[in-house]
Design an enzyme around this catalytic site. Sequence first.
Site, PDB file in Angstrom:
ATOM      1  N   THR A 133     -14.422  -1.067   4.615  1.00 29.89           N
ATOM      2  CA  THR A 133     -14.124  -1.580   5.954  1.00 29.89           C
ATOM      3  C   THR A 133     -15.405  -1.762   6.758  1.00 29.89           C
ATOM      4  O   THR A 133     -15.582  -2.775   7.448  1.00 29.89           O
ATOM      5  CB  THR A 133     -13.169  -0.624   6.688  1.00 29.89           C
ATOM      6  OG1 THR A 133     -11.908  -0.611   6.010  1.00 29.89           O
ATOM      7  CG2 THR A 133     -12.957  -1.064   8.131  1.00 29.89           C
ATOM      8  N   GLN A 160     -10.305  -5.825  -3.796  1.00 21.91           N
ATOM      9  CA  GLN A 160      -9.275  -5.652  -4.820  1.00 21.91           C
ATOM     10  C   GLN A 160      -9.694  -6.143  -6.192  1.00 21.91           C
ATOM     11  O   GLN A 160      -9.191  -5.658  -7.203  1.00 21.91           O
ATOM     12  CB  GLN A 160      -7.984  -6.376  -4.397  1.00 21.91           C
ATOM     13  CG  GLN A 160      -7.187  -5.667  -3.329  1.00 21.91           C
ATOM     14  CD  GLN A 160      -6.672  -4.309  -3.763  1.00 21.91           C
ATOM     15  OE1 GLN A 160      -6.537  -4.021  -4.946  1.00 21.91           O
ATOM     16  NE2 GLN A 160      -6.400  -3.447  -2.800  1.00 21.91           N
ATOM     17  N   SER A 177     -15.346  -2.105  -2.105  1.00 22.87           N
ATOM     18  CA  SER A 177     -15.036  -0.727  -1.742  1.00 22.87           C
ATOM     19  C   SER A 177     -14.842   0.105  -2.999  1.00 22.87           C
ATOM     20  O   SER A 177     -13.981  -0.199  -3.828  1.00 22.87           O
ATOM     21  CB  SER A 177     -13.770  -0.694  -0.876  1.00 22.87           C
ATOM     22  OG  SER A 177     -13.536   0.589  -0.363  1.00 22.87           O
ATOM     23  N   ALA A 178     -15.633   1.180  -3.149  1.00 27.14           N
ATOM     24  CA  ALA A 178     -15.681   1.923  -4.405  1.00 27.14           C
ATOM     25  C   ALA A 178     -14.361   2.581  -4.782  1.00 27.14           C
ATOM     26  O   ALA A 178     -14.029   2.674  -5.973  1.00 27.14           O
ATOM     27  CB  ALA A 178     -16.784   2.979  -4.333  1.00 27.14           C
ATOM     28  N   CYS A 184      10.303  -1.715   7.450  1.00 23.66           N
ATOM     29  CA  CYS A 184      10.995  -0.447   7.692  1.00 23.66           C
ATOM     30  C   CYS A 184      10.199   0.715   7.112  1.00 23.66           C
ATOM     31  O   CYS A 184      10.601   1.356   6.142  1.00 23.66           O
ATOM     32  CB  CYS A 184      12.388  -0.487   7.069  1.00 23.66           C
ATOM     33  SG  CYS A 184      13.402  -1.804   7.696  1.00 23.66           S
TER      34      CYS A 184
END
Length: 460
Positions: A70, A177, A194-195, A320
Amino acid sequence: MPYFDAASAVPLHPVARQALLASLDEGWADPTRLHREGRRARMLLDAAREAAAEAVGCRPGEIVFTSSGTRAVHTGVAGALAGRRRVGHHLIVSTVEHSSVLHSADSFEVEGGTVDRVPVDRTGAVDPSGYAAALRPDTALACLQSANHEVGTVQPVAEVAAVCRAAGVPLFVDAAQSLGWGPVEGDWSLLAGSAHKWGGPSGVGLLVVRKGVRFAAQGPVDERESGRAAGFENIPAIVAAVASLRAVRIEAAEETVRLRELTARIRAEVPRLVPDVEVVGDAGRRLPGIVTFSCLYVGGEALLHELDREGFSVSSGSSCTSSTLTPSHVLKAMGVLSEGNVRVSLPPGTAEADVARFLQVLPRVVAGVREKLGAPAPAPAVTVADDVIAVDALGKRCPVPVIELAKIFGDVPVGGTVRVLSDDEAARLDIPAWCEMRGQEYVGEEPAPRGTAYLVRRVS
């Protein structure tokens, strides 16, 4: 307990564990110092950077390590926009980007920039022509994920990169991803990873800024990581992250084939075993381990809890859930069913027997949740005209409005219309999706004194 939530985080790879433990004794010192311990730490960091650059497909000097994926996204987007501020203040993103990219876009708008959001088709893929149409003379940056985190659809990055390159606009790629499965194709300009998505330790991200891309780091900077990621590098974690990236790449070819077979089995078997299910995402252009489906008349949170009781860890983009009462922005952008959504994301090494047991358990779990939700008496249906029936579902959350529509639909004559009144945001997505699945006509929506009225016409 089968862990089927690899799209969120992958368990620590054995190679990463070994590298982490080994480098704790060698990589603790400040790599900017000239003494023996500092030089050892610098050698580890440099070696990790070179290995990471080889895996990504860039130069070592183009890659920096950040405190998370991030952070890499936020730093990359903000820096690229600032570096091209003289060009303009226009940003392009897709509607299905990860929240880190969308939050960056929202922040840019608050600061006075303009953002175009390129739509996707029902599989979750963008059309490169959408980016071509959105490009303007004042476009500073375009962003596109390599593959979607919720439905696994692989995006046409190379084609979009070519369109952007021809216009002189850099393309930022969120590759979180997909990076564990292989390098990102195309002439992209910036990239983030991202690791913990490929079996490395959490708290390690990477940011690539190609040479020649104008970039101005925002906020306080220091001498570390080319001034683009302030703070003391976590060298043991970085070494472990890169070691795991190299390890999973070696295993990727074999695991890709195996996981594709397992997810293809889930895609084929779930609609056969469970009625009223929509499998979402592209059937061909998708990541190996991700398959996502949505179940009519099922609460997403209840379904996840029941699967957890059966020993399966899965996730959901359903409206939901305990964290939100609005549908996933990805499912919403795709225009697919959001209620009862389940994302199965298989980590490398998933056993075929675990998938078989999941398919055995799922029909019983879905049937049980549906039975519980169907127990309360449905809202009264009142005929307001000869061919119009009104269903008052105000104050009722998904999937109850759709359940009540389905319960009375059998009494509606062909050509008749049902007017469903609902104040649940998810109804705007789920009622049209129900019509698509049932082959009925979704007429549209109209304002009401409370909530919104959704009109459905029976055609068969």
